[in-house]
Write an enzyme that holds these catalytic residues in place. Sequence first.
Site, PDB file in Angstrom:
ATOM      1  N   LYS A  32     -12.662  -1.403   7.131  1.00  8.76           N
ATOM      2  CA  LYS A  32     -11.981  -2.412   7.958  1.00  8.76           C
ATOM      3  C   LYS A  32     -12.390  -2.263   9.423  1.00  8.76           C
ATOM      4  O   LYS A  32     -13.056  -3.121   9.977  1.00  8.76           O
ATOM      5  CB  LYS A  32     -10.478  -2.304   7.778  1.00  8.76           C
ATOM      6  CG  LYS A  32     -10.069  -2.605   6.329  1.00  8.76           C
ATOM      7  CD  LYS A  32      -8.784  -1.965   5.971  1.00  8.76           C
ATOM      8  CE  LYS A  32      -8.584  -1.863   4.467  1.00  8.76           C
ATOM      9  NZ  LYS A  32      -8.615  -3.112   3.733  1.00  8.76           N
ATOM     10  N   TRP A  55       0.807  -1.217   0.000  1.00  7.26           N
ATOM     11  CA  TRP A  55       0.000   0.000   0.000  1.00  7.26           C
ATOM     12  C   TRP A  55       0.835   1.258   0.000  1.00  7.26           C
ATOM     13  O   TRP A  55       0.514   2.233  -0.691  1.00  7.26           O
ATOM     14  CB  TRP A  55      -1.012  -0.022   1.148  1.00  7.26           C
ATOM     15  CG  TRP A  55      -2.003  -1.125   0.942  1.00  7.26           C
ATOM     16  CD1 TRP A  55      -2.122  -2.266   1.681  1.00  7.26           C
ATOM     17  CD2 TRP A  55      -2.957  -1.243  -0.127  1.00  7.26           C
ATOM     18  NE1 TRP A  55      -3.105  -3.073   1.143  1.00  7.26           N
ATOM     19  CE2 TRP A  55      -3.631  -2.474   0.044  1.00  7.26           C
ATOM     20  CE3 TRP A  55      -3.312  -0.430  -1.207  1.00  7.26           C
ATOM     21  CZ2 TRP A  55      -4.636  -2.907  -0.833  1.00  7.26           C
ATOM     22  CZ3 TRP A  55      -4.318  -0.860  -2.069  1.00  7.26           C
ATOM     23  CH2 TRP A  55      -4.962  -2.077  -1.874  1.00  7.26           C
ATOM     24  N   ASP A  77      -1.187   6.572   6.458  1.00  5.25           N
ATOM     25  CA  ASP A  77      -2.322   5.752   6.015  1.00  5.25           C
ATOM     26  C   ASP A  77      -2.641   4.785   7.154  1.00  5.25           C
ATOM     27  O   ASP A  77      -1.882   3.868   7.439  1.00  5.25           O
ATOM     28  CB  ASP A  77      -1.928   4.978   4.748  1.00  5.25           C
ATOM     29  CG  ASP A  77      -3.020   4.003   4.289  1.00  5.25           C
ATOM     30  OD1 ASP A  77      -4.062   3.903   4.962  1.00  5.25           O
ATOM     31  OD2 ASP A  77      -2.815   3.357   3.248  1.00  5.25           O
TER      32      ASP A  77
HETATM   33  N1  PMP Z   1      -4.313   1.439   2.274  1.00  6.48           N
HETATM   34  C1  PMP Z   1      -4.409   0.304   2.980  1.00  6.48           C
HETATM   35  C2  PMP Z   1      -3.529   0.119   4.164  1.00  6.48           C
HETATM   36  C3  PMP Z   1      -5.320  -0.685   2.609  1.00  6.48           C
HETATM   37  O1  PMP Z   1      -5.410  -1.817   3.312  1.00  6.48           O
HETATM   38  C4  PMP Z   1      -6.151  -0.472   1.483  1.00  6.48           C
HETATM   39  C5  PMP Z   1      -7.211  -1.454   1.051  1.00  6.48           C
HETATM   40  N2  PMP Z   1      -7.100  -2.712   1.424  1.00  6.48           N
HETATM   41  C6  PMP Z   1      -5.996   0.713   0.769  1.00  6.48           C
HETATM   42  C7  PMP Z   1      -5.081   1.657   1.196  1.00  6.48           C
HETATM   43  C8  PMP Z   1      -6.839   0.990  -0.443  1.00  6.48           C
HETATM   44  O2  PMP Z   1      -8.145   1.164  -0.060  1.00  6.48           O
HETATM   45  P1  PMP Z   1      -9.344   1.391  -1.079  1.00  6.48           P
HETATM   46  O3  PMP Z   1      -9.670   0.047  -1.639  1.00  6.48           O
HETATM   47  O4  PMP Z   1     -10.424   1.970  -0.221  1.00  6.48           O
HETATM   48  O5  PMP Z   1      -8.877   2.329  -2.124  1.00  6.48           O
END
Ligand code: PMP
Length: 367
Positions: free
Chosen positions: A198, A105, A174
């Site tokens: 989450k 991520w 994040d």
């Molecule tokens: N950052 C993290 C730490 C994630 O776990 C995720 C999704 N699993 C995201 C960003 C991306 O999220 P989204 O699908 O809402 O764009």
Amino acid sequence: INQNIINFGAGPAKLPPPVLLQAQQELLSYSGFGISVLEMSHRSPEFTQIINKAEHLLRELLNIPDNYKVMFLQGGASGQFSGIALNLMGLKEDNCADYIVTGTWSAKAAKEAEKYGKVNIVHPKMDSYTKIPEPSSWNLNPAASYVYYCCNETVHGVEYNFMPETNGVTLVSDMSSNFLSRPVDVSKFGLIYAGAQKNVGCAGVTVVIVRDDLIGHAQKECPIILDYKVQAEMNSLYNTPPCFSIYIMCLVLEWIKKSGGAAAMEALNKRKSDLVYDVIDSSNGFYVCPVDEACRSRMNIPFRVGKKEGDDALEKEFLNGASKRGMISLKGHRSVGGIRASLYNAVTLQDTEALAKYMKEFLKEHQ
Ligand code: PMP
């Protein structure tokens, strides 16, 4: 609500049953108003009350100082990969930012930010994302507009249990997969953001908490819906917000408050993750978690079955046996394979005990 199913999914993830029940009860008529939140104007007094309450609860649960804005935005957490760069890269004249890349991520966020400015990855690329490189080895640039990191890497199960020292440079985090799983000192951050699906709700809304002085620096190409100045001034109502997702978040925040708040979540999450790590660590290498002990995630626990690199047949059998017991969504992310147990706030101690018990039984059968 089916009590026989336990959802260990990485997100969208389990919601607290009382939240689902309340949403069900109110689906046709919100609070005796005669229509559903799904049908309500986002500018109605009823929805205004919901969004204000969600903000109020967040401020209370995280002790958010008054000089921070709270926004409820669309585009997912991934939308903020761009939003952050577009709004903050220009804070200083060099138009550059530091990224600490410890998993999928943060790597994606860094790649997206490269479109809008210079990105400095503060340490050499790692072969596998199983640790956080020693902070003293980070090559931080004092001229950077901000330092970015992902507090919990959902795919790899790597979590920071410390705050990166940036020597005064704005810190951006994040927290999508560990938001409100423990208290956090918001005042130490320039910006914190998290997708809701989450720990705090369902997909569709992303919370962005940003310090006032960082607002108003967007690049001119920034899409208006990602422009923090516009969204902050309009209380996230520049356009139609994800009303129902905000409503669900409001219910989850109420549930967290009733459950004792962020500190209670922290204590519970520690107990839960300890249960699973204890089984892994006392399995004599039958279960293997590849992550450095110092940064093992309390939220997402990746592990292999049978041997270090995983035994495909055994892992399949493990997943089948789990699903027969009603334990679902334990398959590891496709990029790493193996098993991943996600233990977000709504996953109970009992749910986790059931998993630990099954892991012990499976070990006994196959040792
Ligand atoms: N950052 C993290 C730490 C994630 O776990 C995720 C999704 N699993 C995201 C960003 C991306 O999220 P989204 O699908 O809402 O764009």
